[in-house]
Design an enzyme around this catalytic site. Structure first.
Site, PDB file in Angstrom:
ATOM      1  CG  ASP A 207     -13.231  68.897 -75.704  1.00 46.17           C
ATOM      2  OD1 ASP A 207     -12.928  68.327 -76.765  1.00 46.17           O
ATOM      3  OD2 ASP A 207     -14.148  69.733 -75.611  1.00 46.17           O
ATOM      4  CD  GLU A 258      -1.774  67.154 -54.759  1.00 47.98           C
ATOM      5  OE1 GLU A 258      -2.662  66.468 -54.186  1.00 47.98           O
ATOM      6  OE2 GLU A 258      -1.854  68.387 -54.887  1.00 47.98           O
TER       7      GLU A 258
END
Length: 534
Positions: A207, A258
């Site tokens: 956002d 990751e």
């Protein structure tokens, strides 16, 4: 895109490049416990519908505990679930169920501001010297606000604390802006990302991704934002799009790297699409929304420009376009495009255009039903935009009204037919119910389902290269796949029938009024077709 007969999610690090992502406004999607509020249990029960529809992922609007001032975007705890929606175990179960159905789950994260009820802000109010005070933007007591910055919801962007200080809120007063110059803010959000990634989510919609940092000198903005523009520009130079923000996304990208198959997509409301695309550089977010079509009038010239500029801007940084025609902040397409039968025809045609374009497509829940903007009585409205503008702006409640599911049970939104929904549902919305449209071969829902199946089957749809051309009111996008196959999407955005020459096969039309003759197709006004070239 899912191509296997077994729908279960498999590893694909680039799934997001051409995915169709379905946006769920959780409070309005499905009420599983009968209290009139949509929840995670209700959403879990409707996952088979999303699999049947043919989307690849779902993005859930904020599910966190909230102060309730702005539809969940004023958060008190980023690593929890609002009790109205369930708990963390419910979200984990949702992710597991979705993966078994071949669906990924993307969460909403709100890094620009918190709720004023967040423990940090409460500590800052209690003690100006508390370390939490450095995590927000405070100014000392004075007769006037520190500068001319305005809230997007109306009025000044500064409010007073009980002890006379000023604090910054670029949205509602209940949403104080965070100070990303304080390392504690960045560290806490990194913990939040890992908390949810460890629970199997496939990424985040970010956002206000163009926010976070503000002008360090708190200098006046040279102008005021106009909602008629495509986004924020130089007139808002001190509050948005500061260069430091890109370092945040580089760090977030390294965290997501990751975790296999995860992505970030940013809400970047800037007028300059080249600036928007910079947020999707290879070491930043995977995507940033292209809102140009969401704010374009119905015309071939405007849509052609919106498609070309997006393809050029994102192509320059090697990123796919993430196309948006509707969301929880804008009036429904049917109403924007004229309302009634006219608006519905145009919305159907626009759907075929967006689903043909290379890149990902973000669909807002209910658009596949052809929902219009609902008329919400003033006394039932909850959106702070309505109240902050003194009623001058209608607000966003009308696009957030709960989904109609079952025409034989009112609209079937709630597990308890007697429950009062959190926003009133129009009395005639049973006509849009999923149960009714799923049995109707000519419904908007059936059109979306057929389009998504064809997009999955034809490599030229949603991927490859696109060439845009316009002849008068007729817009053509020629989509070419890596294997050389070609599908043309032709949209007649004028008021008269247009003759389209073709040697190919009509894969799909947005209406039943398309007539084929030797070497040509008579394309009615406000209609789109997909043509597979021979």
């Amino acid at each position: 895109m899912r191509t296997s007969a077994n729908p279960q999610v498999t590893s694909d690090a680039s799934w997001w490049r051409d995915a169709v992502v379905y946006q769920v406004y959780l409070r309005s999607f499905a009420d599983g416990n009968g209290d009139g509020i949509g929840d995670l249990g209700g959403l879990r029960s409707r996952l088979p519908y999303l699999s049947w529809l043919g989307v690849d992922a779902l993005w859930i609007n904020p599910h966190y505990p909230s102060g309730g001032a702005d539809g969940g975007y004023d958060i008190t705890d980023y690593r929890a679930v609002d009790p109205d929606y369930g708990d963390v175990a419910d979200l984990e179960a949702l992710v597991d169920d979705a993966r078994r159905l071949g669906l990924r789950v993307v969460l909403d994260v709100v890094p620009n501001h918190t709720s004023d009820r967040h423990p940090w802000f409460q500590a800052a109010l209690a003690d100006p010297d508390a370390p939490e005070a450095a995590r927000y933007h405070f100014a000392p007591p004075s007769a006037e606000p520190p500068n001319n910055w305005q809230s997007l919801f109306g009025g000044p962007a500064w409010s007073r604390t009980p002890d006379g200080r000023w604090y910054l809120h670029l949205f509602a007063p209940e949403q104080p802006d965070l100070n990303w110059g304080d390392p504690a803010v960045a560290a806490d959000f990194e913990r939040t990302l890992r908390f949810w990634l460890d629970r199997g989510v496939s990424g985040f919609r970010v956002d206000v991704a163009y926010g976070l940092f503000k002008d360090a000198g708190l200098r006046d903005n040279p102008g005021a934002y106009s909602p008629t523009l495509f986004g924020h520009g130089p007139e808002q130079a001190m509050t948005w799009n500061q260069p430091e923000v890109h370092d945040v996304w580089r760090r977030w990208r390294s965290i997501c790297d990751e975790y296999p198959d995860t992505m970030l997509v940013g809400e970047v409301c800037l007028a300059d699409l080249e600036q928007v695309a910079l947020y999707s550089r290879p070491d930043e977010m995977h995507q940033s929304f292209s809102f140009r079509l969401l704010k374009s009038p119905w015309s071939a010239e405007s849509f052609a420009d919106g498609v070309r500029t997006a393809l050029d801007a994102f192509g320059a940084v090697g990123a796919p376009v993430s196309w948006v025609l509707g969301n929880h902040d804008k009036d429904r397409q049917v109403s924007r495009f004229g309302g009634g039968a006219l608006g519905t025809a145009r919305a159907r045609a626009a759907a075929l255009l967006v689903l043909a374009l290379p890149g990902s497509a973000y669909l807002y829940a209910g658009d596949e039903l052809g929902l219009p903007q609902a008329e919400v009585p003033d006394e039932a409205k909850l959106d702070p935009i309505f109240f902050r503008s003194g009623g001058a702006r209608a607000g966003r409640d009308g696009c957030r009204v709960p989904m109609p599911w079952n025409a034989d049970r009112g609209v079937g939104f709630s597990a308890d037919d007697a429950a009062t929904p959190w926003l009133p549902i129009p009395a005639d919305w049973d006509q849009y119910a999923v149960s009714r449209q799923a049995r109707d071969g000519g419904s908007v829902l059936t059109l979306y389902r057929r389009a998504l199946a064809l997009r999955d089957a034809h490599p030229a749809l949603g991927s490859g290269d696109a060439a845009v051309s316009r002849r008068g009111d007729v817009l053509t996008v020629r989509c070419t796949a890596a294997d050389g196959s070609v599908v043309r999407c032709v949209v007649n955005m004028g008021s008269e029938t247009a003759l389209v020459r073709t040697r190919g096969t009509v894969l799909l039309a947005s209406t039943t009024g398309v007539r084929r003759s030797a070497g040509s197709v008579a394309l009615p006004a406000d209609t789109a077709i997909w043509l597979a070239e021979a």
